[in-house]
Design a protein around this motif. Structure first.
Motif, short mmCIF file in Angstrom:
data_model
loop_
_atom_site.label_atom_id
_atom_site.label_comp_id
_atom_site.label_asym_id
_atom_site.label_seq_id
_atom_site.Cartn_x
_atom_site.Cartn_y
_atom_site.Cartn_z
N ARG A 285 16.78 -14.47 -36.25
CA ARG A 285 17.75 -14.84 -35.21
C ARG A 285 18.21 -13.57 -34.52
O ARG A 285 18.71 -12.65 -35.16
N VAL A 286 18.04 -13.54 -33.21
CA VAL A 286 18.49 -12.41 -32.39
C VAL A 286 19.66 -12.92 -31.56
O VAL A 286 19.53 -13.91 -30.83
N SER B 123 14.31 -22.28 -26.97
CA SER B 123 14.93 -21.53 -28.07
C SER B 123 14.36 -20.13 -28.22
O SER B 123 14.87 -19.33 -29.01
N GLN B 124 13.29 -19.80 -27.45
CA GLN B 124 12.71 -18.45 -27.49
C GLN B 124 12.90 -17.71 -26.17
O GLN B 124 12.28 -16.68 -25.93
N ASN B 125 13.79 -18.21 -25.31
CA ASN B 125 14.03 -17.58 -24.01
C ASN B 125 14.95 -16.37 -24.17
O ASN B 125 16.17 -16.50 -24.31
N VAL B 126 14.37 -15.19 -24.12
CA VAL B 126 15.15 -13.96 -24.34
C VAL B 126 16.22 -13.76 -23.28
O VAL B 126 17.25 -13.11 -23.53
N ARG C 54 26.06 -13.56 -25.43
CA ARG C 54 25.79 -14.75 -24.62
C ARG C 54 25.17 -15.91 -25.41
O ARG C 54 25.36 -17.06 -25.07
N GLY C 55 24.43 -15.61 -26.44
CA GLY C 55 23.75 -16.67 -27.17
C GLY C 55 22.77 -16.11 -28.18
O GLY C 55 22.82 -14.91 -28.51
N SER C 56 21.87 -16.95 -28.67
CA SER C 56 20.92 -16.50 -29.69
C SER C 56 19.59 -17.20 -29.50
O SER C 56 19.51 -18.29 -28.91
#
Length: 514
Positions: A443-444, A475-478, A448-450
């Protein structure tokens, strides 16, 4: 260039394929490019490696820059950039002493909240060493798409008109209005950037949107905010080849032609205009972008201004609109492009061979001189720097097998096989510190979010930095992690510097299965 004997210096926080062939790789801390340029300038000036005659005859502002860099400490710059003083000196001296040299940048320098300042400082290096307007010298901004350069020259920005004319210049406005057969006062004023447009949607100032050539739900900073904004529109139309993450939210989607069906010109970073012919007809209901625009104009009662019957008609109007501008296409024709293969602008008349090199004798200021400017080590707008809670620097970029937001390439089985999911590149020592195994879900998280991506151990990256590519959505949108802060000079988001924290994903069951 390497095979021809050029000395290659690469500035990058990661050891990319380009960095691997370099003679010197400066593994810079993300976001400190302006400071590194100051360090190189300081060495060039103090070692008396400047081109005095060029500076005297063709530049302004050198003395101010000289005083500024004299006040700076190389020790401070080294600590800030993470590059040893010896390496900074080696790069500065080597570049300055060579008879020829070029600087190329891509998105790494530009997509920062002080990207404009960093580019100006790199230009300071070129001007101070006289490496511009000469053979095998100069600056090149490598764009992200095949016609990224041409789009700017054609006026596809909210502050521009065709030919690099300014939408705020009265003479430019009057000229273009005459070409288009309208009143100058009917031209709009300067618009806002793409992200600022989304803010205006949230505020209710913009209620309808027509979108082409973009997937902002994935490509914008603070991407969740953008998706929310699009949901507030009263009407939203999108033009796309596929139902992208953005197009799927639209009320109407108009199918566009693909590259094999398109024809038109492309302009590369050296200003070379080439023609690409179509090789297939449009399938089904798909239409070219220019046709779609013409159809909408007709529906709005403005069809007389959009009476084109081919892409060549549009180009011929561009020739008129750019005549006398900085990017003058007026002497370029489809016929010439077919015969000659490519022509460099400015090309002011059909008998003109094209301009082989800009700035050989003058620059685009009233006094014909280049402008050097003082650039501070610290940006005007505070960057998203690491903190105790968010200790690592996230930087973003691309992988070879995917393109932009991946709308096309993620549908290719062959390309997807190379990279079927996103990942986080991390140095093994950093991974061990944060209990991150290799090839596990992580989890990064930013303010703003993760997102959840798979780890990839690599000694090619700095220990204080992690890298995640830009090509994935949901869910993988950096870009869900990226701050909305913009460069005050050009409104570019700071995609390349974001403070984050990382931890193993709580989904240990999926990890074990993987």
């Amino acid at each position: 260039a390497k095979q021809n004997g050029a000395y290659i210096i690469v500035i990058d926080p990661r050891e990319t394929a380009t960095a691997k062939i370099a003679d010197l790789h400066l593994k810079i801390k993300p976001g400190t490019d302006a400071a590194l340029a100051n360090g190189m300038l300081k060495i060039i000036i103090e070692e008396q490696l400047t081109d005095g005659a060029f500076i005297r005859d063709r530049a302004e502002g050198f003395e101010e820059v000289k005083r500024h860099v004299a006040s700076l400490s190389l020790e401070d710059i080294s600590a800030k950039t993470g590059i040893q003083i010896e390496q900074i000196k080696k790069a500065a001296v080597k570049f300055a002493r060579e008879e020829t040299g070029m600087l190329f940048t891509a998105r790494g320098v530009e997509q920062q909240t002080d990207g404009t300042a960093a580019v100006r400082n790199l230009l300071n290096i070129l001007i101070s060493t006289g490496k511009i307007g000469k053979f095998a010298c100069g600056y090149g901004a490598v764009t992200g798409q095949g016609n990224g350069q041409g789009a700017r020259e054609h006026g596809q920005k909210a502050d521009q008109l065709p030919g690099y004319r300014s939408i705020e210049n009265e003479a430019d406005r009057a000229y273009i209005a005459d070409v288009w057969g309208i009143k100058a006062e009917d031209l709009p004023g300067k618009g806002v950037s793409a992200y600022e447009m989304m803010k205006k949607v949230h505020e209710g100032e913009i209620t309808g949107m027509f979108l082409m050539c973009s997937n902002p739900v994935v490509s914008s900073p603070n991407a969740g905010f953008v998706k929310s904004a699009l949901g507030k529109l009263k009407f939203f139309a999108a033009v796309d080849l596929f139902l992208s993450e953005t197009a799927i939210l639209a009320d109407v989607v108009l199918p566009a032609s693909s590259y094999l069906e398109d024809e038109g010109t492309m302009t590369n970073l050296e200003g070379r205009v080439t023609l690409r012919e179509a090789s297939k007809p449009c399938p089904g209901e798909a239409r070219h972008d220019w046709q779609i625009i013409c159809d909408i104009a007709k529906a709005l009662g403005k069809g007389r201004y959009f009476s084109y019957r081919s892409a060549e008609d549009v180009f011929n109007e561009l020739r008129k609109a750019s005549r006398g501008g900085i990017a003058d296409y007026s002497g370029i024709t489809y016929e010439r492009l077919r015969k000659e293969g490519g022509i460099l602008w400015p090309c002011p008349e059909e008998g003109h061979p094209g301009t082989q090199r800009l700035f050989e004798s003058s620059f685009s200021h009233p006094d014909k001189k280049a402008r050097m400017c003082v650039v501070p080590n610290e940006p005007k707008v505070k960057k998203d720097v690491p903190t105790e809670e968010y200790p690592l620097i996230l930087t973003t970029g691309r992988v070879m097998s995917h393109y932009l937001t991946g709308v096309q390439t993620r549908r290719s089985a062959a390309l997807k096989a190379r990279h079927f999911e996103s990942f986080m590149e991390i140095h093994p020592k950093t991974a061990e510190k944060y209990n991150i195994g290799d090839r596990v879900l992580v989890r990064v998280e930013s303010k703003r979010g993760s997102i959840i991506v798979r780890s990839k151990w690599s000694e090619a990256i700095r220990p204080d930095t992690v890298f995640v590519p830009i090509h994935w959505a949901d869910s993988q949108n950096v870009n869900d992690l990226i701050a909305e802060t913009l460069d005050p000079s050009c409104s570019m988001p700071g995609f390349k510097v974001c403070s984050v924290k990382i931890r193993p994903s709580v989904d240990n069951f999926v990890n074990k299965l993987s």
